[in-house]
Design an enzyme around this catalytic site. Structure first.
Site, short mmCIF file in Angstrom:
data_model
loop_
_atom_site.label_atom_id
_atom_site.label_comp_id
_atom_site.label_asym_id
_atom_site.label_seq_id
_atom_site.Cartn_x
_atom_site.Cartn_y
_atom_site.Cartn_z
N VAL A 130 83.43 -49.43 -43.50
CA VAL A 130 82.47 -48.43 -43.05
C VAL A 130 82.94 -47.81 -41.74
O VAL A 130 83.86 -48.31 -41.09
CB VAL A 130 81.06 -49.03 -42.88
CG1 VAL A 130 80.53 -49.52 -44.23
CG2 VAL A 130 81.07 -50.17 -41.86
N GLU A 187 94.00 -51.27 -41.76
CA GLU A 187 94.79 -50.27 -42.49
C GLU A 187 95.72 -49.55 -41.52
O GLU A 187 95.39 -49.34 -40.36
CB GLU A 187 93.87 -49.29 -43.22
CG GLU A 187 92.83 -48.58 -42.37
CD GLU A 187 93.36 -47.33 -41.69
OE1 GLU A 187 94.43 -46.84 -42.09
OE2 GLU A 187 92.69 -46.85 -40.76
N LYS A 214 95.90 -53.42 -34.70
CA LYS A 214 95.56 -52.08 -35.19
C LYS A 214 95.36 -51.12 -34.03
O LYS A 214 95.89 -49.99 -34.05
CB LYS A 214 94.29 -52.18 -36.05
CG LYS A 214 93.64 -50.84 -36.36
CD LYS A 214 94.51 -49.96 -37.21
CE LYS A 214 93.74 -48.70 -37.62
NZ LYS A 214 94.55 -47.79 -38.41
N LEU A 215 94.61 -51.53 -33.02
CA LEU A 215 94.39 -50.66 -31.87
C LEU A 215 95.70 -50.36 -31.15
O LEU A 215 95.96 -49.22 -30.75
CB LEU A 215 93.40 -51.32 -30.89
CG LEU A 215 92.00 -51.65 -31.41
CD1 LEU A 215 91.16 -52.25 -30.28
CD2 LEU A 215 91.32 -50.42 -31.97
N ALA A 251 98.80 -50.41 -32.36
CA ALA A 251 99.68 -49.55 -33.15
C ALA A 251 99.32 -48.09 -32.96
O ALA A 251 100.20 -47.24 -32.71
CB ALA A 251 99.60 -49.93 -34.63
N ARG A 289 117.23 -46.84 -29.79
CA ARG A 289 116.17 -47.60 -29.13
C ARG A 289 114.85 -46.83 -29.12
O ARG A 289 113.78 -47.40 -28.93
CB ARG A 289 116.56 -47.91 -27.68
CG ARG A 289 117.79 -48.79 -27.54
CD ARG A 289 118.28 -48.79 -26.11
NE ARG A 289 118.64 -47.44 -25.67
CZ ARG A 289 118.99 -47.14 -24.41
NH1 ARG A 289 119.03 -48.08 -23.49
NH2 ARG A 289 119.30 -45.90 -24.10
N SER A 298 103.19 -30.52 -30.21
CA SER A 298 102.16 -29.75 -30.89
C SER A 298 101.01 -29.45 -29.94
O SER A 298 101.04 -29.83 -28.76
CB SER A 298 101.63 -30.53 -32.09
OG SER A 298 100.84 -31.62 -31.66
N CYS A 348 91.50 -41.83 -35.90
CA CYS A 348 91.94 -43.11 -35.32
C CYS A 348 92.46 -43.04 -33.90
O CYS A 348 92.05 -43.83 -33.06
CB CYS A 348 93.02 -43.72 -36.22
SG CYS A 348 92.39 -44.27 -37.81
N ARG A 406 102.07 -25.49 -33.79
CA ARG A 406 102.69 -26.57 -34.55
C ARG A 406 104.19 -26.37 -34.76
O ARG A 406 104.83 -27.15 -35.47
CB ARG A 406 102.00 -26.71 -35.92
CG ARG A 406 100.52 -27.05 -35.83
CD ARG A 406 100.29 -28.46 -35.31
NE ARG A 406 98.88 -28.77 -35.13
CZ ARG A 406 98.43 -29.92 -34.66
NH1 ARG A 406 99.27 -30.87 -34.32
NH2 ARG A 406 97.14 -30.13 -34.51
#
Length: 482
Positions: free
Chosen positions: A109, A180, A235-236, A238, A275, A284, A291, A457
């Site tokens: 959710v 995810e 996750k945070l 990444a 590296r 951009s 996220c 872009r």
């Protein structure tokens, strides 16, 4: 001795239960739940997968016989749905039935940034997570594996476990974290051939049950297992690292514009260093999506809650730079158009936060538009996948002006050439591939003179723009031909 024997017996019973997952329920049929469960069902035809959501319209869309009407646009998703739906993949609003029958329940959710109370503007709002936990606890009559799929703050599993154990019916719940790592626009390839699958937990049998589901198509060496807290935090981190790279190259883009350097050339030179690598070095108008900003703000809030102010300030700067990139792009449009856009027709090509998705959450286009609308610009918007209803909803959500005022100043069209007719300027806000293929000579003939193009872009051919006598601006370059 007796308690030890009983404990060992209980562990054996758990193991048999956990390794025999026959039914999966997923609460939440959004951008994560829908695609993820579809691929799990596709790759595990012997497991019944039911995706549930209280939003009847969304479930109806997932069940629509016309696959063009799926609620989410994602390349390759329709093919997966066509293969698995009705065989072992189902979409339903009967949440309680799915919970009751499932051996494993994914919680997928929304966890938006709080807009009220303590942590407003930074902390994750966990009210939907708690509601899920309480519903699972009240319905479940047999042991369940609960999988955190939503992006959550570290140690959320503690809260989940407490709610489940204290409000449930005496059954056993085992909590796993399985974040995810999908990129919208490539979600299906990301799911079908992931860099890694991360599973965090404390119960080895429960972990192996989820490992077994992924092993149906993911090589075992790509399935990483950790403790709960490392998985939740990973996750945070990444997303923070990826967003940091975008803000870093965007900071350099502004320096390139005033020094005569070209940010694409700088990025290529830097990215060939093994590296560093070349990914996420595309300058951009700014990053968006559900996220990056949300997860960094959450990370900032967590750091501050532990009095790690230097850490919090470091990561907050990534967000501040991203906001700066959007506002300076809007200011560039105003400044180049003789310091006024009042009454001028400015075309936005693209509204989604990136190509190959209809997701608009935190899209840079929203904030650039809001800035220009405050200067009374007339904005005409074309995006191949985003609906007019969504665009107006995005602008109304900001609350900068009334809905009526937004509709007076903003027009959404379905033909890019119609959009560009009599335009004073064009701003490219999404990197849709089709924009490169347009008849720019025809577009130039239909526009006001001078004809401005602001490429946020870097998708257009600058030499072509020069040959057609556009006044052309590209992020990260001193290109500004007339």
């Amino acid at each position: 001795m007796m308690s030890k024997v009983l404990f060992q017996k209980k562990q054996t019973i758990d193991y048999k239960l956990m390794m025999n997952v026959k039914k999966i329920a997923c609460i939440g049929a959004g951008y994560v739940g829908g695609p993820t469960m579809s691929v799990i069902a596709q790759k595990n035809p012997g497991i019944i997968v039911t995706v549930v959501d209280l939003n009847q319209a969304r479930i109806d869309a997932w069940n629509d016989s016309d696959l063009n009407n799926l609620p989410i646009y994602e390349p390759g998703l329709a093919d997966v749905i066509e293969e698995a739906r009705g065989r072992n993949l189902f979409f339903s609003t009967d949440v309680e039935k799915a919970i009751d029958e499932a051996d494993m329940i994914f919680i997928s959710v929304n966890t938006p940034t709080k807009t009220y109370g303590k942590g407003k503007g930074q902390a994750a709002d966990l009210k939907f997570i708690e509601l899920c936990a309480r519903q699972i606890a009240s319905v479940a009559q047999s042991d369940k594996i609960i999988v955190e799929k939503s992006t959550l703050p570290v140690r959320t599993a503690d809260a989940l476990k407490s709610i489940l154990d204290n409000t449930g019916n005496g059954v056993n719940f085992h909590i796993l974290s399985n974040p995810e790592f999908l990129a919208e626009g490539t979600a299906i390839p990301d799911l079908q051939s992931p860099d890694r699958v991360l599973i965090g937990g404390e119960n080895r049998d429960a972990i192996e049950a989820l490992v077994g589901i992924y092993e149906a198509w993911v090589p075992r060496e790509r399935i990483l297992t950790t403790n709960l807290w490392s998985s939740e935090l990973s996750k945070l981190v990444a997303n923070a690292f990826l967003a940091q790279r975008v803000s870093s190259i965007n900071a350099i883009s502004e320096l390139c514009e005033v020094t005569g350097a070209n940010v694409d050339e700088v990025a290529r030179a830097v990215g060939t260093d093994s590296r560093i690598g070349p990914k996420f070095l595309k300058s951009s108008v700014g990053f968006g999506g559900s996220c990056f900003q949300k997860d960094i703000l959450n990370l900032v809030y967590i750091a501050r809650s532990y009095n790690l102010h230097a850490v919090a300030n470091y990561w907050e700067q990534v967000i501040l730079l991203n906001d700066h990139q959007k506002s300076r792009f809007a200011e560039k449009i105003i400044r180049d158009m003789y310091n006024t856009v009042n009454g001028k027709r400015i075309v936005f090509l693209g509204w989604a936060f990136k190509k190959d998705t209809n997701d608009t959450r935190e899209s840079a286009a929203i904030y650039v538009a809001d800035h220009l609308l405050s200067e009374e610009a007339n904005i005409i918007i074309y995006d191949p996948k985003v609906t007019a209803e969504q665009i107006y909803r995005d602008l109304d959500y900001l609350g900068t002006r009334s809905s009526e005022e937004n509709k007076r100043l903003v027009q959404v069209v379905e033909d890019p050439y119609e959009a560009c007719k009599d335009a004073h300027a064009i701003a490219v806000l999404t990197e849709w591939d089709e924009f490169r293929t347009y008849d720019w000579k025809l577009i130039k003939e239909q526009m006001k003179r001078p004809s401005f193009v602001f490429d946020g872009r870097s998708v257009l051919d600058s030499s072509l723009m020069e040959s057609l006598n556009f006044t052309y601006y590209k992020i990260g370059s001193d290109v500004n031909q007339k």
